[in-house]
Design an enzyme around this catalytic site. Structure first.
Site, PDB file in Angstrom:
ATOM      1  N   LYS A 203      69.525 -38.801  75.884  1.00  0.00           N
ATOM      2  CA  LYS A 203      70.311 -37.746  76.549  1.00  0.00           C
ATOM      3  C   LYS A 203      71.590 -37.407  75.788  1.00  0.00           C
ATOM      4  CE  LYS A 203      68.326 -37.977  81.134  1.00  0.00           C
ATOM      5  NZ  LYS A 203      68.466 -38.309  82.560  1.00  0.00           N
ATOM      6  N   ARG A 237      64.050 -45.738  82.652  1.00  0.00           N
ATOM      7  CA  ARG A 237      63.109 -44.656  82.317  1.00  0.00           C
ATOM      8  C   ARG A 237      63.369 -44.260  80.871  1.00  0.00           C
ATOM      9  NH1 ARG A 237      63.438 -39.167  82.174  1.00  0.00           N
ATOM     10  NH2 ARG A 237      61.631 -37.979  82.865  1.00  0.00           N
TER      11      ARG A 237
HETATM   12  C1  7PJ Z   1      65.614 -38.233  84.886  1.00  0.00           C
HETATM   13  C2  7PJ Z   1      64.485 -37.973  85.648  1.00  0.00           C
HETATM   14  C3  7PJ Z   1      66.488 -39.286  85.280  1.00  0.00           C
HETATM   15  C4  7PJ Z   1      64.982 -39.687  87.108  1.00  0.00           C
HETATM   16  C5  7PJ Z   1      64.579 -36.576  84.004  1.00  0.00           C
HETATM   17  C6  7PJ Z   1      65.293 -36.137  80.588  1.00  0.00           C
HETATM   18  C7  7PJ Z   1      65.420 -35.185  81.700  1.00  0.00           C
HETATM   19  N1  7PJ Z   1      64.157 -38.687  86.753  1.00  0.00           N
HETATM   20  N2  7PJ Z   1      63.844 -36.921  85.084  1.00  0.00           N
HETATM   21  N3  7PJ Z   1      66.125 -39.979  86.396  1.00  0.00           N
HETATM   22  N4  7PJ Z   1      65.652 -37.362  83.847  1.00  0.00           N
HETATM   23  N5  7PJ Z   1      64.713 -40.412  88.194  1.00  0.00           N
HETATM   24  O1  7PJ Z   1      64.472 -37.068  80.593  1.00  0.00           O
HETATM   25  O2  7PJ Z   1      66.071 -35.956  79.610  1.00  0.00           O
HETATM   26  O3  7PJ Z   1      67.544 -39.577  84.680  1.00  0.00           O
HETATM   27  S1  7PJ Z   1      64.135 -35.246  82.965  1.00  0.00           S
END
Ligand code: 7PJ
Length: 259
Positions: A203, A237
């Site tokens: 990010k 994640r």
């Molecule tokens: C997140 C997400 C996060 C959760 C995305 C990216 C953007 N779901 N979906 N937490 N980010 N729970 O991966 O850069 O930080 S999409």
């Protein structure tokens, strides 16, 4: 939690099948690298992303769930649409990961009766505009209060608290300063009593510190994942599963060498 995106840029049949095949292959690779959960996304929620219809989102997700169910690896679906939640739960999804924290009308009802895991994420504003001017008087207090409030709403709808995890939503309506304040305050958010899920992989908050473009944020992302786990995160994640798993194995050995 390994990230699998199936968002074809071509809508021809060929493009769709290529995107599906690539997503399946990617999923198998992340499982081999040690992913314990896969997070499947059929709509990009990056800042400025364009919306996708429920039909298109399901056309991407359902064949992927079908193809991956036999792996036995828990499947999370990254969606905020109640109709998509219903359909993917019927198809065997194990978890719903909602960047809107189950605020869309019908979202709580869509998940309340099942037994799936639920990730409640905080976001200020909406993806298209959320990075224009994020503002908080007290970012940690406001994000914590929001997450606690949503967990309360889910509980009131009959959701057992064991199904819920919370996520401060790094990069979702937050400046780099907000993101690092939240990272430092994870222990306080953990005190709400729910497991924390953290998504920082590649990010802007990593690029802001390292000066690196998105393709060169591996080391920074791994450092952030470790920092999050060290502050109590239960699930991270990530795009780069192998590197993160190695880092966590070494971190854990340092924490608790058992001889
Ligand atoms: C997140 C997400 C996060 C959760 C995305 C990216 C953007 N779901 N979906 N937490 N980010 N729970 O991966 O850069 O930080 S999409």
């Amino acid at each position: 939690m390994g990230i699998i995106n199936v968002t074809p840029d071509s809508f021809s049949d060929g493009g769709k099948n290529l995107a599906l095949d690539a997503a399946i292959a990617h999923a198998h690779a992340l499982i081999a690298e040690g992913a314990d959960i896969l997070d499947l996304g059929g709509e990009s929620t990056r800042p400025g992303a364009q919306p996708v219809s429920q039909e298109d989102e399901l056309a991407r997700l359902l064949p992927l769930i079908e193809a991956l169910r036999a792996t036995g690896v828990p499947l999370s679906v990254d969606t905020f649409k109640p109709g998509v939640m219903h359909a993917v739960l019927d198809a065997g999804a194990d978890m719903i990961n909602d960047i809107y924290g189950f605020r869309q009308p019908g979202a709580i009802e869509a998940v309340a009766r099942g037994t799936s895991g639920l990730c409640v994420m905080h976001m200020q504003g909406e993806p298209r505009t959320m990075q224009q001017a994020p503002v908080y008087a007290d970012v940690v207090g406001e994000v914590s209060a929001f997450l606690a409030g949503r967990a309360e709403r889910l509980s009131a709808a009959g959701v057992r608290r064991e199904r819920i995890c919370l996520d401060p939503g790094f990069g979702f309506g937050k400046t780099t300063g907000h993101n690092y304040q939240l990272m430092r305050s994870l222990p306080a958010m953990g005190a709400l009593g729910y497991p924390l899920l953290i998504g920082v992989s590649r990010k802007t908050m990593i690029g802001a510190v390292t000066g690196k473009p998105v393709g060169e944020r591996l080391a920074g992302s791994v450092a952030a994942a470790l920092a999050a786990v060290d502050r109590g995160a239960a699930i991270v994640r990530v795009h780069d599963v192998a590197a993160t798993v190695d880092a966590l194995k070494v971190w854990r050995a340092v924490q608790a060498w058992d001889d």
